[in-house]
Design an enzyme around this catalytic site. Structure first.
Site, PDB file in Angstrom:
ATOM      1  N   ARG A   1       2.256 -12.226  -0.428  1.00  0.00           N
ATOM      2  CA  ARG A   1       0.916 -12.512   0.158  1.00  0.00           C
ATOM      3  C   ARG A   1       0.360 -13.801  -0.507  1.00  0.00           C
ATOM      4  NH1 ARG A   1      -1.020  -8.923   4.188  1.00  0.00           N
ATOM      5  NH2 ARG A   1       0.438  -7.416   4.239  1.00  0.00           N
TER       6      ARG A   1
ATOM      7  N   TYR B   1      -1.484  -3.702  -6.865  1.00  0.00           N
ATOM      8  CA  TYR B   1      -1.363  -4.526  -5.738  1.00  0.00           C
ATOM      9  C   TYR B   1      -2.154  -4.459  -4.499  1.00  0.00           C
ATOM     10  CZ  TYR B   1       1.351  -7.275  -2.318  1.00  0.00           C
ATOM     11  OH  TYR B   1       1.802  -8.232  -1.336  1.00  0.00           O
ATOM     12  N   GLY B   2      -2.526  -5.400  -4.014  1.00  0.00           N
ATOM     13  CA  GLY B   2      -3.267  -5.492  -2.532  1.00  0.00           C
ATOM     14  C   GLY B   2      -4.120  -4.342  -2.227  1.00  0.00           C
ATOM     15  N   GLY B   3      -3.794  -3.796  -1.034  1.00  0.00           N
ATOM     16  CA  GLY B   3      -4.794  -2.777  -0.540  1.00  0.00           C
ATOM     17  C   GLY B   3      -5.154  -1.519  -1.320  1.00  0.00           C
TER      18      GLY B   3
ATOM     19  N   ARG C   1       0.893  -1.103  -0.030  1.00  0.00           N
ATOM     20  CA  ARG C   1       0.108   0.185  -0.069  1.00  0.00           C
ATOM     21  C   ARG C   1       0.897   1.159  -0.043  1.00  0.00           C
ATOM     22  NH1 ARG C   1      -1.993   1.289   4.270  1.00  0.00           N
ATOM     23  NH2 ARG C   1      -1.122  -0.141   5.727  1.00  0.00           N
TER      24      ARG C   1
ATOM     25  N   HIS D   1     -10.563  -2.226  12.237  1.00  0.00           N
ATOM     26  CA  HIS D   1      -9.383  -2.851  11.486  1.00  0.00           C
ATOM     27  C   HIS D   1      -9.089  -3.759  12.830  1.00  0.00           C
ATOM     28  CE1 HIS D   1      -4.991  -2.716   9.956  1.00  0.00           C
ATOM     29  NE2 HIS D   1      -5.580  -3.658   9.561  1.00  0.00           N
TER      30      HIS D   1
ATOM     31  N   LYS E   1      -9.517  -2.222   2.096  1.00  0.00           N
ATOM     32  CA  LYS E   1      -9.148  -0.957   2.885  1.00  0.00           C
ATOM     33  C   LYS E   1     -10.000   0.100   2.507  1.00  0.00           C
ATOM     34  CE  LYS E   1      -5.733  -3.369   5.244  1.00  0.00           C
ATOM     35  NZ  LYS E   1      -6.121  -3.559   6.544  1.00  0.00           N
TER      36      LYS E   1
ATOM     37  N   ASP F   1      -8.957  -9.356   9.738  1.00  0.00           N
ATOM     38  CA  ASP F   1      -8.547  -7.947   9.531  1.00  0.00           C
ATOM     39  C   ASP F   1      -9.576  -6.935   9.853  1.00  0.00           C
ATOM     40  OD1 ASP F   1      -6.250  -6.255   8.464  1.00  0.00           O
ATOM     41  OD2 ASP F   1      -7.341  -6.126   6.423  1.00  0.00           O
TER      42      ASP F   1
ATOM     43  N   SER G   1       0.253  -3.357  12.204  1.00  0.00           N
ATOM     44  CA  SER G   1       0.960  -4.248  11.365  1.00  0.00           C
ATOM     45  C   SER G   1       2.014  -4.943  12.280  1.00  0.00           C
ATOM     46  CB  SER G   1       1.519  -3.820  10.064  1.00  0.00           C
ATOM     47  OG  SER G   1       0.831  -2.578   9.798  1.00  0.00           O
ATOM     48  N   ALA G   2       2.381  -6.238  11.977  1.00  0.00           N
ATOM     49  CA  ALA G   2       3.359  -7.025  12.281  1.00  0.00           C
ATOM     50  C   ALA G   2       3.200  -7.262  13.795  1.00  0.00           C
ATOM     51  CB  ALA G   2       4.804  -6.219  12.272  1.00  0.00           C
ATOM     52  N   CYS G   3       1.989  -7.363  14.258  1.00  0.00           N
ATOM     53  CA  CYS G   3       1.946  -7.897  15.636  1.00  0.00           C
ATOM     54  C   CYS G   3       0.935  -9.377  15.734  1.00  0.00           C
ATOM     55  CB  CYS G   3       1.127  -6.793  16.311  1.00  0.00           C
ATOM     56  SG  CYS G   3       1.706  -5.450  16.922  1.00  0.00           S
TER      57      CYS G   3
END
Ligand code: O2Y
Ligand code: MN
Length: 585
Positions: free
Chosen positions: A370, A198-200, A70, A227, A207, A278, A249-251
């Protein structure tokens, strides 16, 4: 397919006149259509067919190397008044944004097909659900939307001849990062995304609609778009308590949503039911309780670090019907990534299409690579996925990555205190993230990049939701990442996190004790089931410790953060600030 919706038809015609596709294809969502699109993408190289014996129904895609995540700096909220987007969002006036967008979309689909994707966020026809139409020139987007949302004829039928829908326009255009924009027009219920594949940035239901426009609509209509993961914790009596949890993120949000209970708790009779990893849409029902649905139908999970130890449920899910993006392509046409299951392959083709061998310092897979997988393939998926009422939420959990300060878990005194907890949520950057490692980033309710309106108004909306509920969920904060003096994690995490969730659910049913502290209720060591965990002596005390000196420092940072909202910040937030200050004095 006969389309009776006149506004929809004329909007598609108008957008086609701008983008000039060679043809327009309406997506019906059938299996036959999926096969046809895949075959076409195999021919053009947009997709590679994977080993159908080992990974049935799976395909592979590489994005442009400059289009791998993103792009927050190119993402705008385009409200008439700048103050309505607030100090945490990039803002552009709708006039300027439509003009800029028009220039970039002009003729962007020449030589391509425009696909018209009718999609529903949430079960088709549920009171929770919202319908969107995404116009795109990317088969990859169509196939991802097919997994992540409910698409096709059933959605169009539900829309009828005059139903409300979000207008989403996407074109890859030339994938030039300098000609990329992700524009949200909440007041026009419109999203324009150009220059990315890409993605988001491009799966507009995720999102863009479910969080940015969703939060704006939630404020207007009296519900919450968050979220958050949603999961059910079934206790030995068969009672299922549902929680919604927000983490930056990253948790490990996806891993938590589908955790496997540790042996002791499994024997006791605990089970986990995954509802979403999510996004949560939450409404107050006629019983005065908060109910939630996951508006998505799939998972768009990050590959590196996912393996049979960190997330066995996900590893089982992605064995079939999965789209892999930017991971290593092995010689036998299966896939691998850093932190994936052993063995490390001897060779392969990396995410940029270059030959790869282990032992070099080149990554085989992009750190944000992903997989896109249907939620129904996850062994722990709830049977309530299609329930129109969703699930009742007993607890809301906020979390962050803090080496010090925040104890393993604590509970807010009231809903209002819980809103303060969420509003002051923060996480430290890891080595994998852009920016200075260890730096604390405030990320209220994990919504910083996703709140589609002024965050001061968002806090006010949360406070008001609390007043409207007869029985609001209890609010908690967790921190799995506290470290000792050597920087080693004190808490083992993963499945063991269920020991903390057991306490959370028991607190909601008033079945277990806690000690009162200045920051909230904290479990005493004996309030947690730690059987079989065998942590070194004193570890639990360190995990549950509250250091008043550190908290007073933290308060200064809260103050600085809140200042940016000026007079728009609700008075109740300052009241909570002062109450915490007093308790710490
Ligand atoms: O980088 C992207 O485009 C994907 S970001 C993402 C994907 C799945 C779930 N959450 C996120 C996120 O950034 O919060
Ligand atoms: Mn997310």
């Amino acid at each position: 397919m006969i389309i009776k919706h006149k506004k929809l038809l004329s909007w598609v015609k108008e957008m086609a006149a701008l983008c000039k596709p060679d043809k327009i294809v309406w997506i019906d969502g059938t299996e036959e259509e999926k096969r046809r699109l895949e075959q076409e993408a195999f021919r053009t190289g947009e997709l590679i067919e994977l080993n159908q014996e080992k990974l049935p129904g799976c395909v592979y895609h590489r994005t442009s190397p400059t289009d791998v995540a993103r792009t927050e700096h190119l993402t705008f909220i385009c409200t008439k008044k700048k103050s309505d987007a607030g100090p945490t969002n990039n803002w552009m006036s709708p006039k300027e944004a439509f003009e800029k967008g028009r220039q970039l979309f002009k003729n962007s689909m020449v030589g391509r097909t425009m696909y018209v994707i009718p999609f529903s966020m949430g079960p088709v026809g549920s009171a929770f659900s919202k319908i969107g139409i995404e116009l795109t020139d990317s088969i990859y987007v169509v196939l991802n939307m097919r997994i992540m949302t409910r698409i096709g004829s059933a959605v169009l039928e539900r829309l009828g001849k005059d139903g409300e829908f979000t207008k989403g326009l996407h074109s890859k255009a030339d994938l030039d990062p300098n000609r990329r924009l992700i524009l949200h027009f909440p007041e026009e219920n419109t999203i324009w995304s150009v220059g990315s594949g890409y993605g988001g940035n491009v799966l507009l239901g995720k999102k863009c609609l479910s969080l940015r426009l969703g939060s704006f609509l939630g404020n207007k209509e009296g519900w919450l778009a968050e979220h958050m993961l949603i999961m059910g914790i079934e206790d030995p009596s068969g009672y299922i308590g549902y929680i919604a949890a927000a983490f930056p993120s990253a948790c490990g949000k996806t891993n938590l949503a589908m955790l496997i209970p540790p042996e002791g708790l499994k024997k006791k009779g605990y089970r986990i039911w995954t509802v979403g990893d999510d996004i949560a849409w939450m409404r107050i029902d006629t019983d005065g309780q908060l109910w939630a649905v996951n508006p998505e139908a799939g998972f768009f999970g990050v590959a590196p670090g996912t393996n049979s130890k960190t997330n066995p449920n996900m590893m089982a899910a992605i064995r079939s019907n999965t789209i892999y993006t930017n991971v290593l392509l092995k010689m036998d046409k299966t896939v691998w990534w850093e932190g994936g299951d052993p063995p490390v392959p001897d060779e392969g083709i990396d995410w940029q299409g270059r030959p790869w061998r282990p032992g070099t310092d080149v990554l085989s897979s992009h750190p944000n690579s992903r997989f896109t997988v249907p939620a129904r393939q996850c062994p722990s998926i709830t049977n309530r996925m299609e329930h129109h009422h969703g699930v009742p939420i007993s607890a809301i959990i906020f979390g962050g990555r803090r080496a010090r300060l925040a104890p393993l878990v604590y509970e807010a005194f009231t809903w209002r205190h819980g809103v303060y907890m969420g509003a002051t949520m923060a996480s430290e950057r890891t080595a994998a993230q852009y920016g200075k490692q260890g730096e604390v980033r405030r990320d209220p309710m994990a919504m910083l990049p996703f709140c589609g309106y002024n965050m001061a108004d968002y806090f006010k909306h949360w406070l008001q939701m609390g007043k409207r509920m007869a029985r609001p969920p209890k609010v908690f904060h967790v921190n799995w990442f506290r470290t000792d003096e050597n920087g080693d994690y004190l808490w083992p995490g993963f499945g063991e996190n269920l020991r903390v969730l057991e306490w959370v659910i028991d607190r909601c049913r008033a079945g277990v004790g806690a000690a009162e502290s200045p920051i909230g209720y904290v479990p005493r060591v004996e309030d947690l089931d730690l059987n079989g965990l065998n942590l070194p002596n004193g570890t639990m005390d360190k995990l549950l410790e509250i250091n008043k000196i550190e908290w007073k420092e933290e308060l200064k940072d809260h103050r600085e953060f809140f200042k940016m909202f000026g007079k728009r910040l609700p008075k109740e937030i300052w009241d909570e600030y002062r109450a915490l200050e007093k308790r710490l004095a």
